[in-house]
Motif scaffolding. Structure first.
Motif, PDB file in Angstrom:
ATOM      1  N   ALA A 236       2.689   9.016  -0.221  1.00 32.68           N
ATOM      2  CA  ALA A 236       1.439   8.293   0.054  1.00 32.68           C
ATOM      3  C   ALA A 236       1.615   7.350   1.237  1.00 32.68           C
ATOM      4  N   GLY A 237       2.749   6.666   1.288  1.00 32.03           N
ATOM      5  CA  GLY A 237       3.014   5.768   2.410  1.00 32.03           C
ATOM      6  C   GLY A 237       3.112   6.520   3.722  1.00 32.03           C
ATOM      7  N   LEU A 238       3.775   7.675   3.695  1.00 38.22           N
ATOM      8  CA  LEU A 238       3.897   8.488   4.902  1.00 38.22           C
ATOM      9  C   LEU A 238       2.540   9.028   5.338  1.00 38.22           C
ATOM     10  N   GLY A 239       1.708   9.395   4.351  1.00 36.95           N
ATOM     11  CA  GLY A 239       0.363   9.870   4.666  1.00 36.95           C
ATOM     12  C   GLY A 239      -0.483   8.800   5.330  1.00 36.95           C
ATOM     13  N   GLU A 240      -0.436   7.585   4.785  1.00 39.62           N
ATOM     14  CA  GLU A 240      -1.192   6.482   5.380  1.00 39.62           C
ATOM     15  C   GLU A 240      -0.674   6.149   6.781  1.00 39.62           C
TER      16      GLU A 240
ATOM     17  N   LEU B 278      -2.004   9.454   9.072  1.00 39.53           N
ATOM     18  CA  LEU B 278      -3.436   9.684   9.305  1.00 39.53           C
ATOM     19  C   LEU B 278      -4.345   8.605   8.726  1.00 39.53           C
ATOM     20  N   GLY B 279      -3.773   7.592   8.090  1.00 41.75           N
ATOM     21  CA  GLY B 279      -4.592   6.615   7.385  1.00 41.75           C
ATOM     22  C   GLY B 279      -4.581   5.236   8.016  1.00 41.75           C
ATOM     23  N   ALA B 280      -4.554   4.222   7.159  1.00 45.14           N
ATOM     24  CA  ALA B 280      -4.676   2.831   7.614  1.00 45.14           C
ATOM     25  C   ALA B 280      -3.510   2.381   8.482  1.00 45.14           C
ATOM     26  N   GLY B 281      -2.373   3.088   8.387  1.00 42.95           N
ATOM     27  CA  GLY B 281      -1.182   2.654   9.125  1.00 42.95           C
ATOM     28  C   GLY B 281      -0.894   3.420  10.397  1.00 42.95           C
ATOM     29  N   LYS B 282      -1.832   4.244  10.862  1.00 37.63           N
ATOM     30  CA  LYS B 282      -1.494   5.135  11.980  1.00 37.63           C
ATOM     31  C   LYS B 282      -1.279   4.405  13.305  1.00 37.63           C
ATOM     32  N   SER B 283      -1.672   3.139  13.395  1.00 37.79           N
ATOM     33  CA  SER B 283      -1.445   2.377  14.629  1.00 37.79           C
ATOM     34  C   SER B 283      -0.111   1.637  14.635  1.00 37.79           C
ATOM     35  N   PHE B 284       0.676   1.796  13.565  1.00 38.83           N
ATOM     36  CA  PHE B 284       1.900   1.008  13.404  1.00 38.83           C
ATOM     37  C   PHE B 284       3.123   1.895  13.227  1.00 38.83           C
TER      38      PHE B 284
ATOM     39  N   LEU C  17      -2.074  21.462  10.357  1.00 37.69           N
ATOM     40  CA  LEU C  17      -1.500  21.640  11.684  1.00 37.69           C
ATOM     41  C   LEU C  17      -0.661  20.420  12.044  1.00 37.69           C
ATOM     42  N   GLU C  18       0.088  20.526  13.133  1.00 34.72           N
ATOM     43  CA  GLU C  18       1.002  19.445  13.504  1.00 34.72           C
ATOM     44  C   GLU C  18       0.263  18.172  13.904  1.00 34.72           C
ATOM     45  N   ASP C  19      -0.996  18.296  14.336  1.00 34.59           N
ATOM     46  CA  ASP C  19      -1.770  17.109  14.711  1.00 34.59           C
ATOM     47  C   ASP C  19      -2.487  16.470  13.521  1.00 34.59           C
ATOM     48  N   GLY C  20      -2.265  17.010  12.323  1.00 36.32           N
ATOM     49  CA  GLY C  20      -2.873  16.446  11.127  1.00 36.32           C
ATOM     50  C   GLY C  20      -4.157  17.118  10.680  1.00 36.32           C
ATOM     51  N   THR C  21      -4.627  18.101  11.434  1.00 37.03           N
ATOM     52  CA  THR C  21      -5.834  18.837  11.035  1.00 37.03           C
ATOM     53  C   THR C  21      -5.563  19.606   9.742  1.00 37.03           C
ATOM     54  N   CYS C  22      -6.443  19.432   8.751  1.00 37.52           N
ATOM     55  CA  CYS C  22      -6.319  20.171   7.494  1.00 37.52           C
ATOM     56  C   CYS C  22      -7.124  21.471   7.609  1.00 37.52           C
TER      57      CYS C  22
ATOM     58  N   THR D  41      -6.322  -2.289   3.518  1.00 42.40           N
ATOM     59  CA  THR D  41      -6.565  -1.418   2.372  1.00 42.40           C
ATOM     60  C   THR D  41      -6.319   0.032   2.778  1.00 42.40           C
ATOM     61  N   ALA D  42      -5.656   0.783   1.904  1.00 43.68           N
ATOM     62  CA  ALA D  42      -5.379   2.198   2.180  1.00 43.68           C
ATOM     63  C   ALA D  42      -6.685   2.966   2.367  1.00 43.68           C
ATOM     64  N   LYS D  43      -6.631   4.029   3.179  1.00 41.97           N
ATOM     65  CA  LYS D  43      -7.841   4.777   3.532  1.00 41.97           C
ATOM     66  C   LYS D  43      -7.926   6.176   2.941  1.00 41.97           C
ATOM     67  N   LEU D  44      -6.804   6.736   2.552  1.00 46.85           N
ATOM     68  CA  LEU D  44      -6.794   8.166   2.224  1.00 46.85           C
ATOM     69  C   LEU D  44      -7.030   8.481   0.752  1.00 46.85           C
ATOM     70  N   GLY D  45      -7.107   7.455  -0.095  1.00 45.05           N
ATOM     71  CA  GLY D  45      -7.373   7.688  -1.514  1.00 45.05           C
ATOM     72  C   GLY D  45      -6.362   8.632  -2.131  1.00 45.05           C
ATOM     73  N   ASN D  46      -6.835   9.520  -3.019  1.00 48.42           N
ATOM     74  CA  ASN D  46      -5.902  10.399  -3.728  1.00 48.42           C
ATOM     75  C   ASN D  46      -5.444  11.597  -2.903  1.00 48.42           C
ATOM     76  N   GLN D  47      -5.823  11.634  -1.624  1.00 51.88           N
ATOM     77  CA  GLN D  47      -5.303  12.675  -0.723  1.00 51.88           C
ATOM     78  C   GLN D  47      -4.015  12.237  -0.015  1.00 51.88           C
ATOM     79  N   ALA D  48      -3.671  10.963  -0.117  1.00 51.43           N
ATOM     80  CA  ALA D  48      -2.550  10.415   0.655  1.00 51.43           C
ATOM     81  C   ALA D  48      -1.237  11.131   0.358  1.00 51.43           C
ATOM     82  N   GLY D  49      -0.976  11.430  -0.915  1.00 49.35           N
ATOM     83  CA  GLY D  49       0.286  12.069  -1.285  1.00 49.35           C
ATOM     84  C   GLY D  49       0.420  13.459  -0.687  1.00 49.35           C
ATOM     85  N   MET D  50      -0.644  14.232  -0.754  1.00 49.47           N
ATOM     86  CA  MET D  50      -0.641  15.589  -0.184  1.00 49.47           C
ATOM     87  C   MET D  50      -0.436  15.544   1.328  1.00 49.47           C
ATOM     88  N   ILE D  51      -1.119  14.613   1.986  1.00 48.02           N
ATOM     89  CA  ILE D  51      -1.013  14.475   3.445  1.00 48.02           C
ATOM     90  C   ILE D  51       0.401  14.052   3.837  1.00 48.02           C
TER      91      ILE D  51
END
Length: 306
Positions: free
Chosen positions: A115-119, A122-128, A23-28, A276-286
């Motif tokens: 992966a960078g866009l995913g982080e 929804l990941g370690a970079g969502k506050s920036f 979904l647009e809010d990041g819900t999988c 440190t990145a948070k999304l692991g191997n899901q980052a690319g898909m996200i």
């Protein structure tokens, strides 16, 4: 008629293809992993992708597709110029093929960029809003997020952060460079320098092994020196470190930060976060799903302005 409300992000790898409907809010809503066909020719991969997309999109509510591929993409986000570890990939019009087969608007990007866009989403970079990601794996990939958006430059090739020069006379790099950051920070570089796997060195450091701790300190300083150049150019709010080597950030982040502070003027690094990145191997898909949502938003804006 049911309002369409999701997109699908796909992460194409040499052994597996990961898909998720978001979904647009990041819900999988649901996800799926399928084996990459072998040999991974473009048409074989396309067929596997189409089947998986149909399985994931049974509700018929998908608006767009985003795809991360293991290699450079053209500036329009439509052509996979090369796909590393896949057979026969040269200037493959993957977005056109997927659009024709599914009827869904499609965009593609390099997997490290995804992966960078995913982080960032929804990941370690969502506050920036401004950050860089380095993936320390077999090679060293990178991604640049500026003002909340992926920056790939006019050719689509920006963000090859691992290929900057760290040592003028260093080991040769597959890119044609010498002494690139990748030649000091990748898993292959660690093997070359120590004869050991990063995970093994992490376990030894955890047990207090002096040689392992000294290695990670030196590694952290090298990484910090490389990051210093990137920080001066981009002045990010955060630097996010992912990939297999990131499992040992506890042991090298202190030296990395110390080196950054030593080399970079405060005016260029004020309040900089090293994470440190948070999304692991899901980052690319996200991240691929985020790309798809950006495509949807841009099409909405174009429609409303016409």
């Amino acid at each position: 008629m049911q309002k369409k409300s999701s997109v699908i992000g796909l992460d194409l790898g040499g052994t597996a293809i990961k898909l998720g409907r978001f979904l647009e809010d990041g819900t999988c809503l649901n996800s799926l992993t399928v084996a990459t066909p072998q040999p991974a020719t473009p048409k074989a991969v396309l067929g596997t992708m189409i089947t998986a997309i149909r399985e994931l999109n049974q509700d018929q509510d998908c608006l767009a597709l985003g795809v991360g591929t293991p290699g450079p993409v053209d500036g329009t986000g439509r052509i996979a110029k090369v796909a590393i570890n896949l057979s026969g990939w040269q200037d493959v019009p993957l977005a056109d093929w997927l659009e024709e087969a599914t009827g869904l608007p499609t965009t593609i990007a390099n997997d490290a960029n995804c992966a960078g866009l995913g982080e960032a989403w929804l990941g370690a970079g969502k506050s920036f809003k401004n950050l860089i990601l380095l993936t320390l794996g077999t090679g060293v990939g990178g991604a640049i997020i500026l003002n909340g958006h992926l920056f790939t430059g006019h050719l689509g090739a920006a963000g090859e952060l691992g290929l900057i020069t760290l040592n003028f006379d260093g080991p040769p790099c597959n890119s044609g460079n010498q002494g690139s950051l990748e030649q000091y920070a990748s898993i292959q570089a660690i093997r070359r320098m120590t004869g050991k796997e990063p995970a093994e060195l992490g376990q030894l450091a955890q047990k207090g092994n002096r040689e392992a701790l000294e290695f990670w300190e030196g590694y952290g300083r090298l990484l910090g020196a490389g990051l210093a150049s990137l920080i001066y150019v981009l002045t990010p709010e955060a630097v996010i470190i992912g990939g297999g080597v990131s499992g040992s950030t506890t042991f090298f982040f202190p030296a990395t930060l110390e080196e950054i502070e030593r080399r970079v003027l405060l005016s260029s690094r004020q309040d900089l976060q090293l994470l440190t990145a948070k999304l692991g191997n899901q980052a690319g898909m996200i991240g691929a799903a985020k790309l798809a949502w950006e495509l949807v938003v841009s099409q909405r804006l174009n429609f409303s302005s016409n």
